[in-house]
Design a protein around this motif. Structure first.
Motif: not given
Length: 418
Positions: A138-143, A169-172, A188-189, A255-260
């Motif tokens: 899933v993707t999560l919306p922009f802040a 999860c992928f944060e936009n 970007a998209f 990016p999906l690994l959150d910077g390891a």
């Protein structure tokens, strides 16, 4: 500790490709199906689920499931997650029928809007009830998209986690990390879609290729059981003499690994390698050595190795990390359970292992509707009126302010026993 999985010999695919189904829910889900269809040349088993009849008409998926004909009249959910949930409830039987026969379902959706946030958890529930292991992507919306979309996304993530073995999860907001700062919106998209596409292809290759060291669905289920809703994913590839270094560095920067940083937390880490017939033992050992510098000493590393004849000269690395320290907030589980379906389970529990029959719901004979416990677990009211009361059988129940005190407190208060 490294768990070397099952028997270290070439084995058949864990899950045949024909048993893997990709289900896109809502606008973002259907857009993602379009990319997968182009990349695979139309060989993937795709299912489109939407409240918008017009969007479904233009979908590339062979199987199209319109939901909420009465609730939305085929006009979409208009960003209302409640309406999207009602649409999914209305069409629960059709959703489950579309998932029948699949061993693995990868559910793709954008959270924050109406159809994705409202219907995706119910789609996951029905896919699980049909006997599939469900992985969410899933993707999560922009802040900056506002509090409503954020809260709808967070609530949907909790509901989704109850029925998925894990959720990627992928944060936009992380799109800026995928390319240069001057990248256009389209670029970007496209980069974000490519990242998510790699995740899908990696999971399918992991379970669909003949394996030297296989990772079974039961091992995946056990690994993610009780984890947080979010699973962290890293992908890297390399060629040439330095392919090990290239693959590891690229995967750690995903990016999906959150910077390891997530790897340093205690938990389970899956490391899966795919190479050609030229993949050497020394290279596998080198990958593990380099990754061990980032992994907590108390973590378990589950290793899988597959061989792809088309990967000559290339090494592909997939990292899946699950942490088990998070506590998901409590959200009422109001998705319906059809006859024979498994009731909702606690967040992140993922249900029964795929090689076992789902737990049958407790009998409701002689009782009224079931209550909801913590984490959405369904706990039925036991038929006390039929139980043997011994010498108290002729006495009236002890009623105080409308409550029968002869019924155990944990049932009256709908508490879930752990």
């Amino acid at each position: 500790m490294i768990n070397y999985g099952s028997v270290a010999q070439m084995s058949k695919p864990i899950v045949p490709v024909s048993s893997c189904r990709i289900v896109g829910v809502g606008g973002a889900g259907l857009s993602f199906l379009e990319r997968l269809d182009r990349e695979s040349g139309g060989i993937m088993d795709l299912v489109a689920v939407h409240t918008s009849a017009q969007a479904l008409q233009h979908s590339c998926a062979v199987v199209k499931v319109p939901i909420g004909r009465e609730a939305t009249k085929g006009l979409g959910a208009g960003g209302d997650a409640g309406l999207g949930r009602a649409a999914g409830q209305e069409s629960a039987e059709q959703i489950r029928a579309a998932c029948e026969g699949a061993e693995l379902v990868i559910l793709c959706a954008g959270l924050g809007g109406g159809t994705g946030s409202g219907a995706a958890p119910l789609v996951a529930q029905q896919a699980k009830a049909a006997g599939a292991m469900v992985i969410g992507l899933v993707t999560l919306p922009f802040a900056g998209e506002g509090g409503k979309r954020k809260s709808q996304a967070e609530e949907a993530l909790v509901r989704l986690a109850r029925h998925c073995v894990t959720v990627l999860c992928f944060e936009n907001d992380r799109m800026s990390e995928l390319g240069p700062t001057e990248a256009t919106m389209r670029q970007a998209f496209t980069a974000a879609s490519a990242t998510l596409s790699r995740a899908v292809h990696s999971v399918l290759r992991m379970v669909g290729l003949p394996a030297i060291m296989p990772v079974g669905l039961d091992e995946l289920w056990q690994m993610f059981r009780g984890a947080e809703a979010r699973c962290h994913f890293g992908y890297g590839s390399g060629t040439g003499p330095d392919r090990v270094i290239e693959a590891v560095e690229q995967a750690l920067q995903d990016p999906l690994l959150d910077g390891a940083t997530i790897l340093s937390e205690p938990g389970d880490v899956l490391v899966h390698l795919t190479g050609g017939a030229d993949l050497r033992l020394a290279e596998v050992q080198s990958v593990l050595l380099r990754l061990s510098r980032h992994v907590a000493p108390s973590s378990q590393i589950l290793l899988g190795v597959s061989e792809d004849p088309n990967n000559a000269g290339m090494l592909e690395l997939v990292i899946l990390a699950a942490t088990k320290s998070g506590v998901m907030p409590d959200v009422e589980d109001d998705e319906p359970t059809l006859d024979g379906a498994e009731p909702g389970v606690a967040a992140g529990d993922g249900g029964s292992p795929p090689d076992k029959e789902p737990t049958k719901p407790a009998s409701k004979r002689g009782s009224k509707a079931a209550g909801k416990g913590e984490g959405g677990a369904t706990q039925v009211e036991l038929p006390f009126e039929q139980a043997m009361r011994g010498r108290f059988k002729d006495l009236d129940p002890t009623m105080v302010e409308g409550q029968d005190l002869d019924v155990p407190t944990y049932i009256r208060l709908r508490l879930r026993l752990k």
